[in-house]
Motif scaffolding. Structure first.
Motif, short mmCIF file in Angstrom:
data_model
loop_
_atom_site.label_atom_id
_atom_site.label_comp_id
_atom_site.label_asym_id
_atom_site.label_seq_id
_atom_site.Cartn_x
_atom_site.Cartn_y
_atom_site.Cartn_z
N UNK A 42 40.66 33.58 43.82
CA UNK A 42 40.71 35.18 44.36
C UNK A 42 42.71 35.38 43.69
N UNK A 43 43.35 34.45 43.17
CA UNK A 43 44.13 35.06 42.57
C UNK A 43 44.31 35.46 40.58
N UNK A 44 43.33 34.88 40.23
CA UNK A 44 43.05 34.10 38.94
C UNK A 44 41.99 35.43 38.49
N UNK A 45 40.97 35.59 39.72
CA UNK A 45 40.26 36.79 39.68
C UNK A 45 40.46 38.05 39.62
N UNK A 46 41.12 38.10 40.41
CA UNK A 46 42.49 39.69 40.63
C UNK A 46 42.99 39.65 39.57
N UNK A 47 43.22 38.85 38.80
CA UNK A 47 44.51 38.98 37.42
C UNK A 47 43.68 39.38 36.14
N UNK A 48 42.62 38.55 36.71
CA UNK A 48 41.97 38.87 34.76
C UNK A 48 41.20 40.17 35.55
N UNK A 49 41.18 41.10 36.55
CA UNK A 49 40.21 41.91 36.38
C UNK A 49 42.46 43.02 36.30
N UNK A 50 43.13 42.97 36.09
CA UNK A 50 44.35 43.06 35.93
C UNK A 50 44.67 44.05 37.00
N UNK A 51 44.60 43.62 38.01
CA UNK A 51 44.74 43.53 39.58
C UNK A 51 45.32 43.31 40.62
N UNK A 52 46.67 43.46 42.14
CA UNK A 52 47.43 42.32 42.54
C UNK A 52 46.36 42.09 43.49
N UNK A 53 46.53 40.29 43.45
CA UNK A 53 46.14 39.69 44.97
C UNK A 53 45.83 40.09 45.97
N UNK A 54 45.54 41.15 46.39
CA UNK A 54 45.81 41.56 47.71
C UNK A 54 44.81 42.07 48.52
N UNK A 55 43.37 41.30 47.93
CA UNK A 55 42.35 42.52 48.60
C UNK A 55 41.98 43.82 47.67
N UNK A 56 41.90 43.37 46.99
CA UNK A 56 41.91 44.97 46.01
C UNK A 56 40.57 45.07 45.87
N UNK A 57 40.27 43.87 45.02
CA UNK A 57 38.69 43.65 44.61
C UNK A 57 38.09 43.69 45.85
#
Ligand code: SPV
Ligand code: MG
Length: 289
Positions: A42-57
């Motif tokens: 989750x950290x990597x996938x959210x970071x590669x979308x340039x959004x926080x790892x906080x259930x934003x995606x």
């Protein structure tokens, strides 16, 4: 079936080595390096979308990424599904979707939605034990393939709760049907994890994520009784530092000549994306015309 592969791995005496990845290419590199499975982090996938790892995606965005990763490799993908994207009903749909798309295993953590990454200096809100155990039961009742793996992640130590609380949670999650327990720690040494393993009397495999205690080796983990190690973010972090160096050097030099020898060749890129295989297939089928 990749679920079967993951089940077999879980039965092995050796520590299962898993690396975090975030797209088809990083998953493929993980397989080529010799890892047993890939962690769709989750950290990597959210970071590669340039959004926080906080259930934003959304679940769907994470699943779509995991599908690409799964298609790019022959090793199992274990998906970081945060706290299950909501209530038991979200978990039920999630398991159906992940299983239907060939994902070998999922991990859910006992935090409230929306979660926040375990290493963020913020209050970590745990979900009540019963509520999380219900999610595990719902997930296990929903899966069709008996080999589909559910890892239950205990965040008690991350949230500053006692070891007793962590053990209580792990036991409840095992009783609810979890296939493995991920005990997360943000300590700089393995001691807390060692204590957990000594006190935990459950019989299911234990998984660790040694981000803050990098000195622990795979042999030590085996001796302690750990079944799976997830290096959750090292691919992401190495790609960030590599790109930063390359990009700033190009701006500074006004040319790419200085970095050419430090970056992958175009040949390597073609190889990784299957360009040569594609050309061979073209030749094969064009010849037969
Ligand atoms: C992730 O890789 O997203 C994880 C591990 O959940 S951690 O970042 O340690 O929370
Ligand atoms: Mg995560």
């Amino acid at each position: 079936m990749k679920t079967k592969k993951l089940r077999e791995l879980l039965k092995s005496e050796e520590v299962i080595r898993v690396i975090g990845a975030h797209n088809g290419l990083s998953a493929k590199l993980a397989e080529q390096a010799g890892f047993d499975a890939v962690w769709a982090s989750g950290l990597e996938i959210s970071a590669t979308h340039a959004v926080p790892d906080a259930n934003i995606l959304t679940m769907t965005e994470n699943l779509q990424t995991a599908i690409v990763m799964n298609q790019s490799t022959s090793i199992p993908i274990i998906c970081d599904c945060d706290s299950g994207y909501g209530s038991v009903n979200n978990v039920i749909r999630m398991v159906k979707e992940y299983e239907r798309n060939g994902i070998a295993g999922i991990c859910i953590e006992d935090k409230q939605f929306p979660k926040i990454n375990s290493f963020v200096n913020s209050t970590q809100k745990l979900s009540p034990i019963d509520e999380f155990a219900s999610k595990i039961r719902a997930a296990k009742d929903t899966q069709q393939d008996p080999d589909f793996v559910l890892i239950a992640r205990v965040e008690a130590l991350i949230a500053g709760q006692s070891m007793e609380e962590a053990i209580k949670r792990a036991s409840a999650y095992k009783d609810a049907g979890a296939d493995a327990i991920l005990i997360h720690s943000k300590m700089n040494e393995i001691d807390e994890i060692r204590e957990f393993v000594e006190l935990y009397k459950g019989s299911i495999p234990i998984v660790v994520v040694p981000t803050t205690y990098p000195n622990i080796g795979v042999n030590d983990l085996k001796n302690i009784g750990i079944s799976m190690v997830i290096y959750a973010n090292h691919g992401l972090r190495s790609s960030i530092s590599a790109m930063e160096k390359t990009f700033s050097r190009i701006i500074k030099d006004g040319t790419t000549a200085g970095i050419e020898s430090n970056i992958s060749s175009m040949h390597k890129v073609f190889e990784l994306q299957g360009m040569f295989e594609m050309r061979q297939l073209e030749d094969k089928y064009n010849d037969s015309n």
